[in-house]
Design a protein around this motif. Sequence first.
Motif, PDB file in Angstrom:
ATOM      1  N   ARG A 145       1.187  18.022  -6.583  1.00 60.73           N
ATOM      2  CA  ARG A 145       1.412  17.959  -5.138  1.00 60.73           C
ATOM      3  C   ARG A 145       1.994  16.589  -4.814  1.00 60.73           C
ATOM      4  O   ARG A 145       1.472  15.563  -5.247  1.00 60.73           O
ATOM      5  CB  ARG A 145       0.108  18.193  -4.389  1.00 60.73           C
ATOM      6  N   VAL A 146       3.077  16.578  -4.020  1.00 58.71           N
ATOM      7  CA  VAL A 146       3.841  15.355  -3.801  1.00 58.71           C
ATOM      8  C   VAL A 146       3.864  15.012  -2.318  1.00 58.71           C
ATOM      9  O   VAL A 146       4.123  15.883  -1.467  1.00 58.71           O
ATOM     10  CB  VAL A 146       5.287  15.516  -4.331  1.00 58.71           C
ATOM     11  N   ALA A 147       3.607  13.735  -2.005  1.00 57.19           N
ATOM     12  CA  ALA A 147       3.670  13.266  -0.621  1.00 57.19           C
ATOM     13  C   ALA A 147       5.119  13.292  -0.140  1.00 57.19           C
ATOM     14  O   ALA A 147       6.040  13.096  -0.937  1.00 57.19           O
ATOM     15  CB  ALA A 147       3.109  11.853  -0.519  1.00 57.19           C
TER      16      ALA A 147
ATOM     17  N   GLU B 139       0.688   8.771 -11.686  1.00 57.72           N
ATOM     18  CA  GLU B 139       0.711   7.574 -10.855  1.00 57.72           C
ATOM     19  C   GLU B 139       1.231   7.849  -9.445  1.00 57.72           C
ATOM     20  O   GLU B 139       0.834   7.185  -8.491  1.00 57.72           O
ATOM     21  CB  GLU B 139       1.579   6.483 -11.501  1.00 57.72           C
ATOM     22  N   ASN B 140       2.122   8.816  -9.296  1.00 56.34           N
ATOM     23  CA  ASN B 140       2.832   8.994  -8.028  1.00 56.34           C
ATOM     24  C   ASN B 140       2.622  10.343  -7.360  1.00 56.34           C
ATOM     25  O   ASN B 140       3.145  10.568  -6.270  1.00 56.34           O
ATOM     26  CB  ASN B 140       4.338   8.807  -8.255  1.00 56.34           C
ATOM     27  N   ALA B 141       1.885  11.250  -7.993  1.00 57.99           N
ATOM     28  CA  ALA B 141       1.644  12.563  -7.407  1.00 57.99           C
ATOM     29  C   ALA B 141       0.201  12.972  -7.703  1.00 57.99           C
ATOM     30  O   ALA B 141      -0.522  12.274  -8.420  1.00 57.99           O
ATOM     31  CB  ALA B 141       2.625  13.597  -7.969  1.00 57.99           C
ATOM     32  N   GLU B 142      -0.196  14.090  -7.133  1.00 58.46           N
ATOM     33  CA  GLU B 142      -1.539  14.621  -7.364  1.00 58.46           C
ATOM     34  C   GLU B 142      -1.428  15.802  -8.331  1.00 58.46           C
ATOM     35  O   GLU B 142      -0.814  16.818  -8.004  1.00 58.46           O
ATOM     36  CB  GLU B 142      -2.134  15.064  -6.033  1.00 58.46           C
ATOM     37  N   VAL B 143      -1.995  15.656  -9.507  1.00 55.24           N
ATOM     38  CA  VAL B 143      -1.933  16.707 -10.526  1.00 55.24           C
ATOM     39  C   VAL B 143      -3.071  17.696 -10.272  1.00 55.24           C
ATOM     40  O   VAL B 143      -4.248  17.378 -10.440  1.00 55.24           O
ATOM     41  CB  VAL B 143      -2.033  16.121 -11.946  1.00 55.24           C
ATOM     42  N   LEU B 144      -2.705  18.905  -9.836  1.00 56.54           N
ATOM     43  CA  LEU B 144      -3.688  19.921  -9.486  1.00 56.54           C
ATOM     44  C   LEU B 144      -4.107  20.772 -10.682  1.00 56.54           C
ATOM     45  O   LEU B 144      -5.242  21.249 -10.752  1.00 56.54           O
ATOM     46  CB  LEU B 144      -3.125  20.834  -8.390  1.00 56.54           C
ATOM     47  N   ASP B 145      -3.190  20.975 -11.622  1.00 51.45           N
ATOM     48  CA  ASP B 145      -3.497  21.829 -12.785  1.00 51.45           C
ATOM     49  C   ASP B 145      -2.636  21.395 -13.959  1.00 51.45           C
ATOM     50  O   ASP B 145      -1.481  20.954 -13.768  1.00 51.45           O
ATOM     51  CB  ASP B 145      -3.231  23.300 -12.443  1.00 51.45           C
ATOM     52  N   ARG B 146      -3.198  21.483 -15.151  1.00 50.43           N
ATOM     53  CA  ARG B 146      -2.445  21.115 -16.368  1.00 50.43           C
ATOM     54  C   ARG B 146      -2.934  21.975 -17.532  1.00 50.43           C
ATOM     55  O   ARG B 146      -4.139  22.080 -17.761  1.00 50.43           O
ATOM     56  CB  ARG B 146      -2.654  19.636 -16.691  1.00 50.43           C
ATOM     57  N   ARG B 147      -1.972  22.587 -18.227  1.00 58.41           N
ATOM     58  CA  ARG B 147      -2.309  23.361 -19.438  1.00 58.41           C
ATOM     59  C   ARG B 147      -1.166  23.252 -20.440  1.00 58.41           C
ATOM     60  O   ARG B 147      -0.022  22.945 -20.054  1.00 58.41           O
ATOM     61  CB  ARG B 147      -2.582  24.825 -19.092  1.00 58.41           C
TER      62      ARG B 147
ATOM     63  N   ARG C  30       0.821  -1.209   0.000  1.00 62.36           N
ATOM     64  CA  ARG C  30       0.000   0.000   0.000  1.00 62.36           C
ATOM     65  C   ARG C  30       0.856   1.262   0.000  1.00 62.36           C
ATOM     66  O   ARG C  30       0.472   2.281  -0.559  1.00 62.36           O
ATOM     67  CB  ARG C  30      -0.920   0.006   1.235  1.00 62.36           C
ATOM     68  N   ARG C  31       2.054   1.178   0.629  1.00 57.13           N
ATOM     69  CA  ARG C  31       2.925   2.355   0.647  1.00 57.13           C
ATOM     70  C   ARG C  31       3.377   2.724  -0.766  1.00 57.13           C
ATOM     71  O   ARG C  31       3.658   3.886  -1.037  1.00 57.13           O
ATOM     72  CB  ARG C  31       4.157   2.078   1.516  1.00 57.13           C
ATOM     73  N   ARG C  32       3.465   1.721  -1.634  1.00 62.06           N
ATOM     74  CA  ARG C  32       3.902   2.005  -3.006  1.00 62.06           C
ATOM     75  C   ARG C  32       2.787   2.633  -3.838  1.00 62.06           C
ATOM     76  O   ARG C  32       3.035   3.154  -4.909  1.00 62.06           O
ATOM     77  CB  ARG C  32       4.387   0.708  -3.668  1.00 62.06           C
ATOM     78  N   VAL C  33       1.554   2.550  -3.355  1.00 60.39           N
ATOM     79  CA  VAL C  33       0.431   3.170  -4.044  1.00 60.39           C
ATOM     80  C   VAL C  33       0.292   4.602  -3.521  1.00 60.39           C
ATOM     81  O   VAL C  33       0.339   4.826  -2.319  1.00 60.39           O
ATOM     82  CB  VAL C  33      -0.872   2.373  -3.776  1.00 60.39           C
ATOM     83  N   PRO C  34       0.115   5.584  -4.419  1.00 57.87           N
ATOM     84  CA  PRO C  34       0.120   6.987  -3.974  1.00 57.87           C
ATOM     85  C   PRO C  34      -1.194   7.417  -3.338  1.00 57.87           C
ATOM     86  O   PRO C  34      -1.750   8.443  -3.689  1.00 57.87           O
ATOM     87  CB  PRO C  34       0.367   7.743  -5.293  1.00 57.87           C
ATOM     88  N   TYR C  35      -1.714   6.629  -2.402  1.00 56.67           N
ATOM     89  CA  TYR C  35      -2.964   6.976  -1.743  1.00 56.67           C
ATOM     90  C   TYR C  35      -2.710   7.190  -0.253  1.00 56.67           C
ATOM     91  O   TYR C  35      -2.134   6.334   0.415  1.00 56.67           O
ATOM     92  CB  TYR C  35      -4.015   5.871  -1.903  1.00 56.67           C
TER      93      TYR C  35
END
Length: 459
Positions: free
Chosen positions: A436-438, A416-424, A216-221
């Motif tokens: 955003r990165v854990a 897969e590994n971070a939270e994408v907050l914005d993309r353009r 579970r640690r390898r999953v970005p949740y």
Amino acid sequence: MEPRIQGEIRLQGQAEPEAAIAAETRTLVIGPYPTKRDAHGEPRPALARLDEAVGLAAAIELDVADKLLVTIQQIRPSTYLGKGRVEEIGGRIEAEGIRLVVMDCALSPVQQRNLEKAWGVKVIDRTGLILEIFGRRASTREGTLQVEHAHLAYQRSRLVRSWTHLERQRGGFGFLGGPGETQIEADRRMIQERMTRIERDLETVTRTRGLHRRSRRRVPYPIVALVGYTNAGKSTLFNRLTRAEVLAENMLFATLDPTARAIKLPHGETAILSDTVGFISDLPTMLIAAFRATLEDVIEADILLHVRDIAHEDAEAQGADVAQVLAELGIEPDADRIIEVWNKADLLDEAERERLMNLSRPNGAKGSGPVLLSALTGEGIDRLMSRIEARIAAARTSFAVILEPAQGAELHWLYENAEVLDRREDAEGAMHLVVRVAPEKEPRFLNRFGAARRLKGSG
């Protein structure tokens, strides 16, 4: 063959249905509470404690015929209660046809045996009752093994009660103790052998759980764990947030084994929500030790939701009991990752609801106030989800990343590994992203995206 412990209430593993056996057992619940202040510095309401003990008995469907509150000045080493009280209660037991007495305290083996002799009925203490409930509720292999191990440890200390029909005569076959002592030693050895086998089995189960945890640690949740006093509404809240159907009843220890489900936060991020066993005051130490492996999910969670029944008259003391168990697990009660959830707002009157709503208003950059809600009606659930998301975001760092059109693999890694907050995309096709990165993934992120720009006010 497992040793048969005479005199123990064995609701598990009988030929008759457990509920039928329990329902036929007319029970007297006694609350023998000292007048001194408790460990929290304040006397807990005696009636609330007695009602909780009745609730524990009802959790395994015992027929509670009566309850009795007894205030004691001094604990007697032989019978816990004074001689006069023991005789008075004995008359009541005979008159009401009581078959089982539940003492809401921790009895020594000697005290338990002497009370049984005086009253002529089976007597169990708070620890024995909680063990019986846990034995009924455990459903997974790990939970069953943990409860059996704790139960055997409890019985082993009370083996002297099992063979009172055998005289402890000196001599006999050249031994000092005689046949009774020999039988007790044989029982103790059989229990120890069974406990050793369970410990080996638990080591295997714990290793497997550890492998699952590392996966579970390898999953970005992020992991969000529910903790709280038993019957505070954790399972109802779990069902509300996950749309699951975990058993949720107005009953102490309705659920025991941990359950995990995925939830979606307001801005689309996935988190794992874990429901755990409820805590209770005076939880037997052997059970805390037995369930430590299970509670490691709590220890390692990113966010802890401390669910409280805010409408309960004993809410403050219950909250202190949970904080004490968390402290035993190495978690400080004021840790940043704990969010207090004031549940059962639907049971409050308007004035009290307004007062608690004012107290629960967010304060500070991370919104550190409690959340008032009703898991039953859904009131306040949106506020809780936003608070969870804000608390997770506060522990993470945001970066600005620019990728060329050909960097598809890097884009996939970010999703897969971070939270994408914005993309353009700009005119040349380059992708401008805010991610955003854990904390645990930040080193790998920076190693891969060394040119990323850390954004102010994050992390």
